[in-house]
Design a protein around this motif. Sequence first.
Motif, short mmCIF file in Angstrom:
data_model
loop_
_atom_site.label_atom_id
_atom_site.label_comp_id
_atom_site.label_asym_id
_atom_site.label_seq_id
_atom_site.Cartn_x
_atom_site.Cartn_y
_atom_site.Cartn_z
N VAL A 100 41.04 33.84 56.36
CA VAL A 100 41.64 35.22 57.22
C VAL A 100 40.06 35.45 57.83
CG1 VAL A 100 43.32 35.63 55.42
CG2 VAL A 100 41.11 36.60 55.32
N GLY A 143 37.19 38.13 58.70
CA GLY A 143 36.45 39.11 58.00
C GLY A 143 35.78 40.35 58.81
N ASN A 177 36.04 49.01 45.20
CA ASN A 177 36.72 47.39 45.64
C ASN A 177 35.29 46.70 46.18
OD1 ASN A 177 38.07 45.38 45.62
ND2 ASN A 177 39.36 46.43 47.17
N LEU A 181 32.72 43.93 47.74
CA LEU A 181 32.71 43.17 49.02
C LEU A 181 32.23 41.43 48.49
CD1 LEU A 181 31.24 45.39 51.45
CD2 LEU A 181 33.80 45.20 50.81
N VAL A 196 32.24 34.64 41.64
CA VAL A 196 31.51 35.85 41.04
C VAL A 196 30.37 35.65 39.94
CG1 VAL A 196 31.78 37.99 39.71
CG2 VAL A 196 33.89 37.31 41.27
N LEU A 239 29.17 47.38 40.55
CA LEU A 239 29.13 46.07 39.58
C LEU A 239 27.82 45.75 39.45
CD1 LEU A 239 32.63 44.74 40.35
CD2 LEU A 239 32.00 46.12 38.45
N GLU A 245 43.82 34.37 51.46
CA GLU A 245 42.35 34.51 51.37
C GLU A 245 41.85 33.54 50.27
OE1 GLU A 245 44.67 36.54 50.79
OE2 GLU A 245 44.36 38.31 51.86
N ARG A 273 41.64 35.55 41.36
CA ARG A 273 42.68 35.70 42.48
C ARG A 273 42.94 34.38 42.99
NH1 ARG A 273 41.22 38.56 48.40
NH2 ARG A 273 39.84 36.82 48.50
N GLY A 311 39.81 44.85 43.07
CA GLY A 311 40.61 44.75 44.06
C GLY A 311 42.26 44.40 43.87
N LEU A 312 42.32 43.91 42.64
CA LEU A 312 43.78 43.73 42.35
C LEU A 312 44.35 44.84 42.05
CD1 LEU A 312 43.24 40.08 40.59
CD2 LEU A 312 43.74 40.87 42.95
#
Length: 292
Positions: free
Chosen positions: A8, A10, A34, A36, A72, A87, A152, A167, A198-199
């Motif tokens: 998508v 950004g 949330n 990035l 991650v 985080l 995404e 995700r 984000g979820l």
Amino acid sequence: MAFPTETVYGLGAGVFNEAAVKRIFEAKRRPADNPLIAHIGSLEQLDQLAAEVKPFARVLIESFFPGPLTLVLKKSERVPLIATARLDTIGIRMPKHSLAQAFLKACGMPVVAPSANISGRPSPTTWKAVYEDLNGRIDCILQGEATEIGLESTVVDCTSDRPIVLRLGGVSLSDIETVSPDVEMGGSTDGTPLRSPGLRHKHYSPKATVIITEKRDRPQPTQKSAFIGTSEWGKGFERSYIAKDVTDYAHTLFEFFRECDREGIETIYCEAVPESGIGAALMDRIKRAAHG
Ligand code: TXA
Ligand code: MG
């Protein structure tokens, strides 16, 4: 500045420029909790972002970078906390889209970029969708074609002893299993805390009500209703898109949602597809749109 990727569009800012990163949250109206994803133009940039890359994460990098996969990892000291929503981990991805690569090479530094939409809206798969949401709120849009995949990236947590999918997206679970058989699905629906912040947030939603439909249901077209799926019976709605296959369905879904909103459609019927390959990511997005 917004730019296309294979998933998508950004909205990017240099990861070490805290003022610019803050403006991304403002422009998108994104909740500050949330985190990035940082986008890299070369593998050398990994060391600026990640404090630790486990051997199984290296295998995923070798197999899927560049491409629609976000890992991650434990973040390095240098990454400002605003980018990761405080985080101690950071999502990292290397897009394969040629314009994205050229942009990242020209930046010469990693670029954090969420999807370039107002928070909660469907992610933008065309530059016009970016314009619709963010005109007047951002400096410019790097204009490319409609994005190829249309959903995404797949986000995989690599901070424990095995990969955990947070995700689903452009890389399927079975793709990952071929190189990392002990991969697990995370972010469960059983009430345990989600690892991917984000979820928790509302996502991918058009203004219309989204209803998931099976072939056997065959809803009757009503006023202001629309259909997207792969079956011919969906013709006859005020707006319908009969996709060639599941890949085409995924490519089209978010822009279809936006077109329905522009036309004042009130109900969107989305045909269910088998949850394998890109179909699993597609059903994930449709379910989130349907259940808020
Ligand atoms: O395909 C994509 O991933 C697109 C393009 C632009 O690269 N980007 C994208 O970003 O979808 P965004 O911000 O809309 O979604 C990022 C997702 C969120 O669900 C976020 O919570 C999760 O990734 N995420 C980011 N960093 C994380 C971290 N350190 N730990 C857990 N989840 C993280
Ligand atoms: Mg997003």
